[in-house]
Enzyme design. Structure first.
Site, PDB file in Angstrom:
ATOM      1  N   ASP A  95       0.832  -1.214   0.000  1.00  0.00           N
ATOM      2  CA  ASP A  95       0.000   0.000   0.000  1.00  0.00           C
ATOM      3  C   ASP A  95       0.864   1.261   0.000  1.00  0.00           C
ATOM      4  O   ASP A  95       0.468   2.278  -0.556  1.00  0.00           O
ATOM      5  CB  ASP A  95      -0.929  -0.008   1.214  1.00  0.00           C
ATOM      6  CG  ASP A  95      -1.860  -1.197   1.170  1.00  0.00           C
ATOM      7  OD1 ASP A  95      -2.621  -1.304   0.192  1.00  0.00           O
ATOM      8  OD2 ASP A  95      -1.796  -2.049   2.066  1.00  0.00           O
ATOM      9  N   GLY A 106      -1.555  -4.551   4.040  1.00  0.00           N
ATOM     10  CA  GLY A 106      -2.757  -4.964   4.756  1.00  0.00           C
ATOM     11  C   GLY A 106      -4.024  -4.300   4.264  1.00  0.00           C
ATOM     12  O   GLY A 106      -5.109  -4.578   4.770  1.00  0.00           O
ATOM     13  N   GLY A 107      -3.878  -3.417   3.244  1.00  0.00           N
ATOM     14  CA  GLY A 107      -5.070  -2.812   2.653  1.00  0.00           C
ATOM     15  C   GLY A 107      -6.049  -3.882   2.180  1.00  0.00           C
ATOM     16  O   GLY A 107      -7.263  -3.709   2.229  1.00  0.00           O
ATOM     17  N   GLY A 108      -5.505  -5.000   1.742  1.00  0.00           N
ATOM     18  CA  GLY A 108      -6.339  -6.111   1.280  1.00  0.00           C
ATOM     19  C   GLY A 108      -6.721  -7.071   2.390  1.00  0.00           C
ATOM     20  O   GLY A 108      -7.372  -8.093   2.144  1.00  0.00           O
ATOM     21  N   GLU A 114       0.493 -12.599   5.152  1.00  0.00           N
ATOM     22  CA  GLU A 114       1.544 -12.021   4.285  1.00  0.00           C
ATOM     23  C   GLU A 114       2.858 -11.876   5.043  1.00  0.00           C
ATOM     24  O   GLU A 114       3.932 -12.175   4.516  1.00  0.00           O
ATOM     25  CB  GLU A 114       1.097 -10.659   3.755  1.00  0.00           C
ATOM     26  CG  GLU A 114       0.009 -10.754   2.702  1.00  0.00           C
ATOM     27  CD  GLU A 114      -0.537  -9.412   2.272  1.00  0.00           C
ATOM     28  OE1 GLU A 114      -1.030  -9.323   1.139  1.00  0.00           O
ATOM     29  OE2 GLU A 114      -0.495  -8.451   3.054  1.00  0.00           O
TER      30      GLU A 114
HETATM   31  C1  5RP Z   1      -3.116  -7.102   1.077  1.00  0.00           C
HETATM   32  C2  5RP Z   1      -1.992  -6.193   0.777  1.00  0.00           C
HETATM   33  C3  5RP Z   1      -1.849  -5.766  -0.637  1.00  0.00           C
HETATM   34  O1  5RP Z   1      -0.631  -6.205  -1.102  1.00  0.00           O
HETATM   35  C4  5RP Z   1      -1.934  -4.282  -0.692  1.00  0.00           C
HETATM   36  O2  5RP Z   1      -3.173  -3.876  -0.119  1.00  0.00           O
HETATM   37  C5  5RP Z   1      -1.844  -3.754  -2.126  1.00  0.00           C
HETATM   38  O3  5RP Z   1      -2.991  -4.132  -2.816  1.00  0.00           O
HETATM   39  P1  5RP Z   1      -3.244  -3.696  -4.310  1.00  0.00           P
HETATM   40  O4  5RP Z   1      -2.218  -4.370  -5.139  1.00  0.00           O
HETATM   41  O5  5RP Z   1      -4.653  -4.170  -4.606  1.00  0.00           O
HETATM   42  O6  5RP Z   1      -3.151  -2.184  -4.370  1.00  0.00           O
HETATM   43  O7  5RP Z   1      -1.202  -5.833   1.610  1.00  0.00           O
HETATM   44  O8  5RP Z   1      -3.216  -7.337   2.455  1.00  0.00           O
END
Ligand code: 5RP
Length: 236
Positions: A95, A106-108, A114
């Site tokens: 992120d 952690g945005g996802g 991870e």
């Molecule tokens: C998931 C994450 C992702 O890697 C992060 O959020 C980036 O996501 P994206 O590629 O959709 O921008 O940490 O927990």
């Protein structure tokens, strides 16, 4: 698939795919490969699936249920940390990335798995588009995974550190649940001048399972911007 809403910058899908494509050269025949989570990592998994169809032999360790499902649907053989505790290379998104290659992740919603996968990885490759590069971490709300029982106590402690804290919710309005059945607190610090200190403060809070500061973990960050891929490495 789990869904939740969190404000994310609009990013260029072509750049994400370009970064994912550039990361393929770090994956060698016979390796165990950590499979990241998120839209950029999904491009990597798709491209890896194409290579597997062409004969590349790898075993994947996914960082989330959804990445595992995607990999399986593409015919990528999977293994687990129970079977294999050393991962040759992991490719994941981020992120935010600062000049020291410290990350917010952690945005996802998959930061816990991870980080565990990253910690077992010899070569950790981060793929991003240019919007993720920042001089100082903290504009993106820092995800902190907490056990449900502790969320109110942890929230108060993080607020006392100066952050605005929000319990992550799904599109149905209910608290978002991680693959490990925990909650996520999204913590807006604005700027994190000392990421190492904050990481220690968060890790010291009982009830915090993991936080999204990934410090000293990335081996290389591939940043796609326009038609260019910039390769960032940490100074030794
Ligand atoms: C998931 C994450 C992702 O890697 C992060 O959020 C980036 O996501 P994206 O590629 O959709 O921008 O940490 O927990």
């Amino acid at each position: 698939m789990k869904q939740f809403s969190i404000a994310k910058p609009m990013a260029n899908d072509q750049e994400k795919e370009a970064a994912a494509r550039a990361s393929l050269r770090f994956v060698k025949d016979g390796q165990v490969v950590g499979l990241g989570t998120g839209s950029t990592a999904a491009y990597f998994i798709q491209l890896l699936g194409e290579q597997v169809k062409k004969g590349l032999r790898v075993r994947g360790i996914p960082t989330s249920v959804r990445s595992g499902e995607l990999a399986s649907s593409l015919g990528i053989p999977l293994t687990t940390l129970d079977e294999c505790q050393e991962i040759d290379v992991t490719v994941d998104g981020a992120d935010e990335v600062d000049p020291e290659l410290r990350l917010i992740k952690g945005g996802g919603g998959a930061l816990l798995r991870e980080k565990i996968v990253a910690s077992a990885t010899k070569y950790y490759v981060i793929i991003t588009d240019a919007t993720k590069r920042v001089p100082v971490l903290g504009k993106f709300p820092l995800p902190v995974e907490v056990i449900k029982f502790a969320q109110a106590v942890v929230r108060k402690k993080i607020e006392a550190l100066g952050a605005e804290v929000e319990l992550r919710r799904g599109v149905d309005g209910n608290p978002y649940l991680t693959d490990e059945n925990n909650y996520i607190l999204d913590c807006r610090f604005g700027q994190i001048p000392d990421a190492g200190k904050l990481a220690r403060q968060l890790s010291d809070m009982p009830g915090v399972v993991e936080h999204g500061l990934f410090i000293g973990m990335a081996s290389v960050v591939l940043v796609a911007g326009g038609s260019e891929i910039v390769e960032l490495r940490r100074a030794e």
